[in-house]
Design a protein around this motif. Sequence first.
Motif, PDB file in Angstrom:
ATOM      1  N   ASN A 185       1.259  13.571 -74.634  1.00  0.00           N
ATOM      2  CA  ASN A 185       0.724  12.733 -73.564  1.00  0.00           C
ATOM      3  C   ASN A 185       1.797  12.459 -72.513  1.00  0.00           C
ATOM      4  O   ASN A 185       1.511  12.455 -71.312  1.00  0.00           O
ATOM      5  N   ILE A 186       3.032  12.246 -72.926  1.00  0.00           N
ATOM      6  CA  ILE A 186       4.128  12.000 -71.983  1.00  0.00           C
ATOM      7  C   ILE A 186       4.389  13.247 -71.138  1.00  0.00           C
ATOM      8  O   ILE A 186       4.631  13.159 -69.940  1.00  0.00           O
ATOM      9  N   ALA A 187       4.309  14.414 -71.744  1.00  0.00           N
ATOM     10  CA  ALA A 187       4.574  15.663 -71.022  1.00  0.00           C
ATOM     11  C   ALA A 187       3.427  16.063 -70.098  1.00  0.00           C
ATOM     12  O   ALA A 187       3.620  16.899 -69.212  1.00  0.00           O
ATOM     13  N   PRO A 192       1.342  16.173 -67.011  1.00  0.00           N
ATOM     14  CA  PRO A 192       1.559  15.698 -65.645  1.00  0.00           C
ATOM     15  C   PRO A 192       0.372  14.927 -65.061  1.00  0.00           C
ATOM     16  O   PRO A 192       0.511  14.289 -64.026  1.00  0.00           O
ATOM     17  N   SER A 193      -0.759  14.949 -65.714  1.00  0.00           N
ATOM     18  CA  SER A 193      -1.906  14.201 -65.194  1.00  0.00           C
ATOM     19  C   SER A 193      -1.944  12.765 -65.702  1.00  0.00           C
ATOM     20  O   SER A 193      -2.891  12.036 -65.423  1.00  0.00           O
ATOM     21  N   THR A 194      -0.927  12.331 -66.454  1.00  0.00           N
ATOM     22  CA  THR A 194      -0.835  10.952 -66.909  1.00  0.00           C
ATOM     23  C   THR A 194       0.299  10.256 -66.170  1.00  0.00           C
ATOM     24  O   THR A 194       1.207  10.908 -65.641  1.00  0.00           O
ATOM     25  N   GLU A 195       0.236   8.943 -66.122  1.00  0.00           N
ATOM     26  CA  GLU A 195       1.275   8.150 -65.471  1.00  0.00           C
ATOM     27  C   GLU A 195       2.570   8.288 -66.265  1.00  0.00           C
ATOM     28  O   GLU A 195       2.611   7.985 -67.465  1.00  0.00           O
ATOM     29  N   ALA A 196       3.623   8.741 -65.603  1.00  0.00           N
ATOM     30  CA  ALA A 196       4.885   9.042 -66.293  1.00  0.00           C
ATOM     31  C   ALA A 196       5.499   7.808 -66.948  1.00  0.00           C
ATOM     32  O   ALA A 196       5.968   7.878 -68.078  1.00  0.00           O
ATOM     33  N   ARG A 197       5.493   6.676 -66.263  1.00  0.00           N
ATOM     34  CA  ARG A 197       6.205   5.498 -66.757  1.00  0.00           C
ATOM     35  C   ARG A 197       5.331   4.558 -67.581  1.00  0.00           C
ATOM     36  O   ARG A 197       5.792   3.508 -68.006  1.00  0.00           O
ATOM     37  N   ALA A 198       4.090   4.929 -67.823  1.00  0.00           N
ATOM     38  CA  ALA A 198       3.217   4.085 -68.641  1.00  0.00           C
ATOM     39  C   ALA A 198       3.752   4.016 -70.065  1.00  0.00           C
ATOM     40  O   ALA A 198       4.244   5.002 -70.599  1.00  0.00           O
ATOM     41  N   LYS A 199       3.648   2.852 -70.668  1.00  0.00           N
ATOM     42  CA  LYS A 199       4.127   2.681 -72.038  1.00  0.00           C
ATOM     43  C   LYS A 199       3.119   3.280 -73.014  1.00  0.00           C
ATOM     44  O   LYS A 199       1.920   3.127 -72.850  1.00  0.00           O
ATOM     45  N   ARG A 200       3.637   3.966 -73.994  1.00  0.00           N
ATOM     46  CA  ARG A 200       2.821   4.490 -75.089  1.00  0.00           C
ATOM     47  C   ARG A 200       3.184   3.691 -76.333  1.00  0.00           C
ATOM     48  O   ARG A 200       4.248   3.100 -76.405  1.00  0.00           O
ATOM     49  N   GLU A 201       2.301   3.729 -77.324  1.00  0.00           N
ATOM     50  CA  GLU A 201       2.524   2.902 -78.508  1.00  0.00           C
ATOM     51  C   GLU A 201       2.052   3.627 -79.765  1.00  0.00           C
ATOM     52  O   GLU A 201       1.036   4.307 -79.739  1.00  0.00           O
ATOM     53  N   LEU A 204      -2.231   5.738 -75.806  1.00  0.00           N
ATOM     54  CA  LEU A 204      -1.689   6.714 -74.869  1.00  0.00           C
ATOM     55  C   LEU A 204      -1.936   6.263 -73.437  1.00  0.00           C
ATOM     56  O   LEU A 204      -2.771   5.395 -73.175  1.00  0.00           O
ATOM     57  N   ALA A 205      -1.245   6.892 -72.522  1.00  0.00           N
ATOM     58  CA  ALA A 205      -1.481   6.629 -71.103  1.00  0.00           C
ATOM     59  C   ALA A 205      -2.739   7.367 -70.679  1.00  0.00           C
ATOM     60  O   ALA A 205      -2.975   8.506 -71.083  1.00  0.00           O
ATOM     61  N   GLY A 206      -3.545   6.708 -69.887  1.00  0.00           N
ATOM     62  CA  GLY A 206      -4.751   7.348 -69.362  1.00  0.00           C
ATOM     63  C   GLY A 206      -4.417   8.304 -68.235  1.00  0.00           C
ATOM     64  O   GLY A 206      -3.279   8.385 -67.763  1.00  0.00           O
ATOM     65  N   LEU A 207      -5.410   9.023 -67.810  1.00  0.00           N
ATOM     66  CA  LEU A 207      -5.225   9.952 -66.699  1.00  0.00           C
ATOM     67  C   LEU A 207      -4.983   9.182 -65.413  1.00  0.00           C
ATOM     68  O   LEU A 207      -5.515   8.090 -65.218  1.00  0.00           O
TER      69      LEU A 207
END
Length: 130
Positions: free
Chosen positions: A39-41, A43-52, A78-81
């Motif tokens: 999810n971090i990799a 590119p369609s997700t917010e880069a700096r969003a926190k994941r847990e 996960l970070a959303g789109l």
Amino acid sequence: MSKEAAGPVEAPITINIGNVCDGAFVDAFELKLQEVLKNIADPSTEARAKREIRLVLKLHPKDDRTQINAEFTCESKLAGLMPATSRMFIGKDAEGSLYALTEDPRQMNIFTPPKPAEAPAVIQFKTAGE
């Protein structure tokens, strides 16, 4: 018969994070970590969003207080789109039905639209004798 003849007595195995619920903690963490890294990799997700990753162990003791049932769950957040934007225009046909368009129907075309590409001719194969 003496106790020594029965063989050495092994110490009981204590619970740790590696063997609780038959290793489910470690396995689930590894699976969820891969999910989060993917999810971090992306590119369609917010880069700096926190994941847990959340590992939860619930312990349900019995009335005699000598036995405990363990229940394990693992969740990830996960970070959303990232939001995407565009614009649409509303058109209305002769019967009054509404539909969405990509271009403003009130705007005149000042350029002649290009001709659609013609489909290539069908290739016909002939045998050597023809």
